[in-house]
Enzyme design. Structure first.
Site, PDB file in Angstrom:
ATOM      1  N   GLY A  51     -26.392  38.975  37.183  1.00 50.08           N
ATOM      2  CA  GLY A  51     -25.286  38.469  36.131  1.00 50.08           C
ATOM      3  C   GLY A  51     -24.006  38.701  36.340  1.00 50.08           C
ATOM      4  O   GLY A  51     -23.160  38.850  35.791  1.00 50.08           O
ATOM      5  N   GLY A  73     -17.921  37.762  32.910  1.00 46.84           N
ATOM      6  CA  GLY A  73     -17.788  38.884  31.774  1.00 46.84           C
ATOM      7  C   GLY A  73     -17.931  40.316  32.854  1.00 46.84           C
ATOM      8  O   GLY A  73     -17.181  40.497  33.879  1.00 46.84           O
ATOM      9  N   TYR A 130     -33.501  43.491  20.548  1.00 45.87           N
ATOM     10  CA  TYR A 130     -32.420  44.086  21.351  1.00 45.87           C
ATOM     11  C   TYR A 130     -32.386  45.403  21.417  1.00 45.87           C
ATOM     12  O   TYR A 130     -32.151  46.101  22.727  1.00 45.87           O
ATOM     13  CB  TYR A 130     -30.812  43.434  20.843  1.00 45.87           C
ATOM     14  CG  TYR A 130     -29.750  43.811  21.589  1.00 45.87           C
ATOM     15  CD1 TYR A 130     -29.400  43.133  23.124  1.00 45.87           C
ATOM     16  CD2 TYR A 130     -28.674  44.780  21.248  1.00 45.87           C
ATOM     17  CE1 TYR A 130     -28.500  43.520  24.077  1.00 45.87           C
ATOM     18  CE2 TYR A 130     -27.640  44.971  22.207  1.00 45.87           C
ATOM     19  CZ  TYR A 130     -27.641  44.457  23.508  1.00 45.87           C
ATOM     20  OH  TYR A 130     -26.531  44.726  24.374  1.00 45.87           O
TER      21      TYR A 130
END
Length: 300
Positions: free
Chosen positions: A22, A26, A172
């Site tokens: 990822g 960010g 989550y």
């Protein structure tokens, strides 16, 4: 320990290979950028190759891009094979990619999207790459969790995939709790080898795209208060970087921002919830994760 550990505290990374999932945006991007700035050869493992290439162009240093879709076990296996072909060994595996508060959905393999992406995907990737880390003294697996591991969080063995009911916040919480339990059980299994350690980190409340799927009741007030409550991604990445590079880090430790609420500030050693330290649940989760992913770790 250093209370103002920052980008300049990262030791020289020359000669080291780091894989960051990822990494095109960010926290992952900032983690990759800072590692490359200190000399590491960094693999940006990303779902969108075009965005990965754009991110790589913004990073000075030895950076390559690898296609990796954490929602697909086939993609994870293919990426592991490609990384293995390009690198005979790995020093750092940073399990950073993730999704948060998504509407009910599944991965390619039918796993609940948050649990499948955040936990099972990284469990599989780590198992497939671990033999490249084990021979390397000082190698590390760092998995990014969240303070969300404390919120409505439990491992729901009776409904791991949320097929009977679904709550995005609780799902989550389960996924981020699983990240920590995986780290602690992995460290227990790595300890006899003495070469590789597993650690975890969380970014506090960082201003990234991750919360875009949050319910409106959370997202709208958050957007108004973001400048007061959040920190920039380059600060949010520091706990991960400290867990990955600080020579004083020990296996099984957990790092987060240093203010009282663990939302902002320079990274320090923090504690996780009592539930995350339940060894029986850690071991049960490990066994089920092996069964679901079909990945066995080369740990004897």
């Amino acid at each position: 320990m250093n209370d103002t550990w920052n980008e300049h505290s990262i030791p020289d990374q020359q000669g080291r290979v780091a894989v960051v999932t990822g990494a095109n945006t960010g926290l992952g991007f900032e983690t990759a950028r800072m590692l490359a700035a200190r000399g590491a050869a960094v693999v940006l493992a990303v779902r969108d190759l075009q965005k990965g290439k754009q991110a790589a162009a913004r990073i000075a240093g030895d950076v390559t891009v690898q296609a990796l879709d954490m929602t697909s076990l086939d993609s994870i296996r293919s990426a592991a094979d490609s990384i293995r072909a390009a690198h005979p060994s790995i020093d750092l595996l940073i399990n950073n990619a993730g999704v948060m508060y998504t509407p009910k959905g599944t991965t390619v393999d039918g796993f609940e999207l948050q649990f499948g992406t955040n936990h099972l995907g990284h469990f599989a990737l780590t198992g497939l790459l671990l033999d490249l880390l084990l021979p390397v003294p000082g190698s590390r697996v760092v998995t990014v969790s969240s303070t969300g591991h404390r919120i409505r969080a439990a491992i729901h063995f009776d409904d791991l995939q949320w097929e009977r009911s679904y709550n995005r916040v609780a799902a989550y919480g389960q996924a981020k709790l699983a990240n920590l339990m995986f780290t602690y059980e992995l460290q227990r299994r790595l300890a006899p080898y003495g070469t590789t350690i597993a650690a975890a980190a969380h970014p506090g409340v960082s201003n990234t795209e991750l919360a875009r799927n949050a319910p409106a009741a959370i997202r709208i007030p958050f957007s108004w208060l973001a400048p007061l409550l959040t920190q920039k991604p380059e600060m949010g990445a520091l706990p991960t970087l400290r867990a990955a590079t600080d020579p004083d880090v020990a296996g099984g430790q957990y790092y987060g921002p240093g203010n009282r609420t663990q939302t902002r500030g320079y990274p320090k050693l923090v504690t996780s919830s009592p539930a995350s330290h339940d060894v029986a649940v850690q071991q049960r989760l490990w066994t089920i994760s092996e069964e679901l992913t079909g990945v066995k770790f080369p740990l004897g």
